[in-house]
Design a protein around this motif. Structure first.
Motif, PDB file in Angstrom:
ATOM      1  N   ASN A  18      14.943 -76.591  -4.069  1.00 42.85           N
ATOM      2  CA  ASN A  18      13.695 -76.325  -3.342  1.00 42.85           C
ATOM      3  C   ASN A  18      13.239 -74.883  -3.528  1.00 42.85           C
ATOM      4  OD1 ASN A  18      12.691 -78.680  -1.378  1.00 42.85           O
ATOM      5  ND2 ASN A  18      14.899 -78.840  -1.705  1.00 42.85           N
ATOM      6  N   ARG A  19      14.206 -73.974  -3.568  1.00 45.38           N
ATOM      7  CA  ARG A  19      13.837 -72.572  -3.808  1.00 45.38           C
ATOM      8  C   ARG A  19      13.311 -72.397  -5.234  1.00 45.38           C
ATOM      9  NH1 ARG A  19      14.580 -67.347  -1.480  1.00 45.38           N
ATOM     10  NH2 ARG A  19      15.332 -68.386   0.380  1.00 45.38           N
ATOM     11  N   LYS A  20      13.950 -73.079  -6.175  1.00 44.83           N
ATOM     12  CA  LYS A  20      13.461 -73.016  -7.562  1.00 44.83           C
ATOM     13  C   LYS A  20      12.035 -73.554  -7.622  1.00 44.83           C
ATOM     14  CE  LYS A  20      17.850 -73.394 -10.072  1.00 44.83           C
ATOM     15  NZ  LYS A  20      18.973 -73.704  -9.209  1.00 44.83           N
ATOM     16  N   LEU A  21      11.820 -74.628  -6.899  1.00 44.78           N
ATOM     17  CA  LEU A  21      10.477 -75.215  -6.870  1.00 44.78           C
ATOM     18  C   LEU A  21       9.472 -74.244  -6.240  1.00 44.78           C
ATOM     19  CD1 LEU A  21       8.759 -77.726  -7.391  1.00 44.78           C
ATOM     20  CD2 LEU A  21       9.498 -78.617  -5.177  1.00 44.78           C
ATOM     21  N   ALA A  22       9.877 -73.614  -5.154  1.00 42.51           N
ATOM     22  CA  ALA A  22       8.985 -72.645  -4.500  1.00 42.51           C
ATOM     23  C   ALA A  22       8.640 -71.506  -5.460  1.00 42.51           C
ATOM     24  CB  ALA A  22       9.641 -72.104  -3.230  1.00 42.51           C
ATOM     25  N   LYS A  23       9.636 -71.075  -6.234  1.00 53.09           N
ATOM     26  CA  LYS A  23       9.386 -69.983  -7.198  1.00 53.09           C
ATOM     27  C   LYS A  23       8.434 -70.450  -8.295  1.00 53.09           C
ATOM     28  CE  LYS A  23      13.495 -67.216  -6.444  1.00 53.09           C
ATOM     29  NZ  LYS A  23      14.862 -66.952  -6.877  1.00 53.09           N
ATOM     30  N   ALA A  24       8.582 -71.708  -8.705  1.00 49.18           N
ATOM     31  CA  ALA A  24       7.666 -72.254  -9.718  1.00 49.18           C
ATOM     32  C   ALA A  24       6.245 -72.308  -9.152  1.00 49.18           C
ATOM     33  CB  ALA A  24       8.122 -73.647 -10.147  1.00 49.18           C
ATOM     34  N   GLN A 140      -3.792 -85.399   1.261  1.00 50.55           N
ATOM     35  CA  GLN A 140      -3.742 -85.773  -0.151  1.00 50.55           C
ATOM     36  C   GLN A 140      -4.074 -84.572  -1.018  1.00 50.55           C
ATOM     37  OE1 GLN A 140      -2.855 -88.603  -1.445  1.00 50.55           O
ATOM     38  NE2 GLN A 140      -2.746 -89.857   0.402  1.00 50.55           N
ATOM     39  N   PRO A 141      -3.447 -84.423  -2.165  1.00 52.76           N
ATOM     40  CA  PRO A 141      -2.391 -85.278  -2.671  1.00 52.76           C
ATOM     41  C   PRO A 141      -1.066 -85.048  -1.924  1.00 52.76           C
ATOM     42  CG  PRO A 141      -2.749 -83.441  -4.167  1.00 52.76           C
ATOM     43  CD  PRO A 141      -3.768 -83.316  -3.090  1.00 52.76           C
ATOM     44  N   GLU A 142      -0.212 -86.052  -1.941  1.00 56.14           N
ATOM     45  CA  GLU A 142       1.118 -85.909  -1.364  1.00 56.14           C
ATOM     46  C   GLU A 142       2.062 -85.407  -2.459  1.00 56.14           C
ATOM     47  OE1 GLU A 142       1.654 -89.667   1.441  1.00 56.14           O
ATOM     48  OE2 GLU A 142       0.754 -90.171  -0.480  1.00 56.14           O
ATOM     49  N   ALA A 143       3.170 -84.776  -2.050  1.00 56.74           N
ATOM     50  CA  ALA A 143       4.140 -84.332  -3.065  1.00 56.74           C
ATOM     51  C   ALA A 143       5.553 -84.676  -2.618  1.00 56.74           C
ATOM     52  CB  ALA A 143       3.996 -82.834  -3.327  1.00 56.74           C
ATOM     53  N   TYR A 144       6.088 -85.716  -3.226  1.00 58.08           N
ATOM     54  CA  TYR A 144       7.470 -86.137  -2.988  1.00 58.08           C
ATOM     55  C   TYR A 144       8.193 -85.962  -4.321  1.00 58.08           C
ATOM     56  CZ  TYR A 144       4.958 -88.669   0.697  1.00 58.08           C
ATOM     57  OH  TYR A 144       4.138 -89.009   1.733  1.00 58.08           O
ATOM     58  N   ILE A 145       8.936 -84.879  -4.471  1.00 61.24           N
ATOM     59  CA  ILE A 145       9.572 -84.576  -5.750  1.00 61.24           C
ATOM     60  C   ILE A 145      11.018 -85.099  -5.728  1.00 61.24           C
ATOM     61  CG2 ILE A 145      10.120 -82.745  -7.415  1.00 61.24           C
ATOM     62  CD1 ILE A 145       7.101 -82.909  -6.751  1.00 61.24           C
ATOM     63  N   GLY A 146      11.272 -86.126  -6.540  1.00 57.06           N
ATOM     64  CA  GLY A 146      12.609 -86.708  -6.613  1.00 57.06           C
ATOM     65  C   GLY A 146      13.346 -86.254  -7.870  1.00 57.06           C
ATOM     66  N   SER A 150      16.831 -82.864 -12.643  1.00 54.45           N
ATOM     67  CA  SER A 150      16.398 -83.097 -14.029  1.00 54.45           C
ATOM     68  C   SER A 150      15.134 -82.305 -14.385  1.00 54.45           C
ATOM     69  CB  SER A 150      16.125 -84.594 -14.239  1.00 54.45           C
ATOM     70  OG  SER A 150      14.987 -84.968 -13.473  1.00 54.45           O
ATOM     71  N   LEU A 151      14.587 -81.570 -13.429  1.00 57.59           N
ATOM     72  CA  LEU A 151      13.277 -80.942 -13.651  1.00 57.59           C
ATOM     73  C   LEU A 151      13.354 -79.489 -14.098  1.00 57.59           C
ATOM     74  CD1 LEU A 151      11.439 -82.309 -10.467  1.00 57.59           C
ATOM     75  CD2 LEU A 151      11.474 -83.296 -12.772  1.00 57.59           C
ATOM     76  N   PHE A 152      14.555 -78.898 -13.991  1.00 55.56           N
ATOM     77  CA  PHE A 152      14.703 -77.460 -14.266  1.00 55.56           C
ATOM     78  C   PHE A 152      15.748 -77.227 -15.353  1.00 55.56           C
ATOM     79  CE2 PHE A 152      13.297 -77.987  -9.911  1.00 55.56           C
ATOM     80  CZ  PHE A 152      12.321 -77.017  -9.762  1.00 55.56           C
ATOM     81  N   ILE A 159      10.854 -77.409 -16.224  1.00 49.12           N
ATOM     82  CA  ILE A 159      10.668 -77.817 -17.624  1.00 49.12           C
ATOM     83  C   ILE A 159       9.986 -79.180 -17.754  1.00 49.12           C
ATOM     84  CG2 ILE A 159      12.504 -76.440 -18.717  1.00 49.12           C
ATOM     85  CD1 ILE A 159      14.302 -78.973 -18.412  1.00 49.12           C
ATOM     86  N   ASN A 160       9.632 -79.779 -16.648  1.00 50.58           N
ATOM     87  CA  ASN A 160       9.014 -81.103 -16.716  1.00 50.58           C
ATOM     88  C   ASN A 160       7.480 -80.945 -16.671  1.00 50.58           C
ATOM     89  OD1 ASN A 160       7.812 -83.585 -15.373  1.00 50.58           O
ATOM     90  ND2 ASN A 160       9.868 -84.296 -15.880  1.00 50.58           N
ATOM     91  N   ASP A 161       6.832 -81.306 -17.778  1.00 53.62           N
ATOM     92  CA  ASP A 161       5.385 -81.048 -17.893  1.00 53.62           C
ATOM     93  C   ASP A 161       4.558 -81.802 -16.862  1.00 53.62           C
ATOM     94  OD1 ASP A 161       5.864 -79.349 -19.936  1.00 53.62           O
ATOM     95  OD2 ASP A 161       5.440 -80.803 -21.534  1.00 53.62           O
ATOM     96  N   SER A 162       4.906 -83.053 -16.630  1.00 50.98           N
ATOM     97  CA  SER A 162       4.061 -83.823 -15.703  1.00 50.98           C
ATOM     98  C   SER A 162       4.215 -83.297 -14.269  1.00 50.98           C
ATOM     99  CB  SER A 162       4.350 -85.327 -15.792  1.00 50.98           C
ATOM    100  OG  SER A 162       5.663 -85.577 -15.390  1.00 50.98           O
ATOM    101  N   THR A 163       5.416 -82.834 -13.928  1.00 47.41           N
ATOM    102  CA  THR A 163       5.593 -82.233 -12.590  1.00 47.41           C
ATOM    103  C   THR A 163       4.779 -80.941 -12.497  1.00 47.41           C
ATOM    104  OG1 THR A 163       7.822 -83.150 -12.472  1.00 47.41           O
ATOM    105  CG2 THR A 163       7.302 -81.400 -10.919  1.00 47.41           C
ATOM    106  N   ARG A 164       4.823 -80.155 -13.581  1.00 49.57           N
ATOM    107  CA  ARG A 164       4.066 -78.894 -13.581  1.00 49.57           C
ATOM    108  C   ARG A 164       2.568 -79.172 -13.391  1.00 49.57           C
ATOM    109  NH1 ARG A 164       4.881 -77.221 -18.415  1.00 49.57           N
ATOM    110  NH2 ARG A 164       6.964 -76.378 -18.072  1.00 49.57           N
TER     111      ARG A 164
END
Ligand code: FMN
Length: 184
Positions: A18-24, A140-146, A150-152, A159-164
């Protein structure tokens, strides 16, 4: 002039996804939004007796929330709900009675988990508290990152383009959401 967005991460873990995501998110944000993580791990457990003489960390935290234009929560799910450390921060910012620092600040929630369900339970339990502390939260939009692991890459880069792309759209929508609450 940019809007300053206080970001709250619901995990204290050193290698938190989650912290990595926040930094992204800080990097992906449009120029009009300045995101900054506000630490919550140094807060004591909420105890109403604290109000007699609140410790420095509590006063600083409340001041930091007060000065934000908007609030963004990035959180994992613990047992289908909000991690205690994040709920504690919400409680801390909401008191003393009549001095709710969250009041009226536009908000958004992103939940992130190594599991497959995107931490839906935490996302929506969090929204319940946000209704009460009067944070109008983007629907909206909602964000549920599962499947977060595998994303970093090893260095914590997303590193996941569609998530970015999705997160960029999320932030653009949040920017418009914040705009709605600007007093003109
Ligand atoms: C006490 C505890 C309860 C958990 N409960 C859930 C859960 O209900 N749903 C879920 O998807 N993951 C659950 N997890 C797994 C977390 O999503 C995973 O550990 C995640 O990496 C935590 O986020 P972080 O990497 O930002 O610390 C739980 C983990 C812990 C430690």
């Amino acid at each position: 002039m940019y809007k300053n967005v206080a970001v709250f991460v619901g995990s204290l873990r050193r290698d938190s996804w989650n912290r990595k995501l926040a930094k992204a998110l800080i990097v992906l944000a449009p120029e009009s939004l300045k995101l900054e993580i506000v630490e919550i791990g140094n807060l004591p457990f909420y105890n109403q007796d604290l109000e007699e003489n609140p410790p420095k960390e509590v006063n600083e935290f409340r001041q930091r929330v007060k000065s934000a234009d908007a609030v963004l929560f990035v959180t994992p799910e613990y047992n289908r709900s909000v991690p205690a450390v994040l709920k504690n921060a919400i409680d801390m910012g909401s008191r003393p009675y009549g001095q709710n620092t969250w009041n009226g600040k536009p908000g958004a929630v992103i939940s992130c988990t190594t599991g497959a369900l995107g931490a839906f339970g935490a996302n929506h339990h969090l929204r319940q508290s946000l209704v009460f502390v009067n944070v109008p939260t983007m629907g909206q939009p909602e964000a549920y990152i599962g499947n977060a692991a595998s994303l970093f890459d090893d260095k914590g880069n997303l590193i996941n383009d569609s998530t970015r792309d999705y997160l960029k759209k999320f932030l653009q929508a949040f920017e418009q959401w914040i705009e709605r609450f600007v007093v003109k």
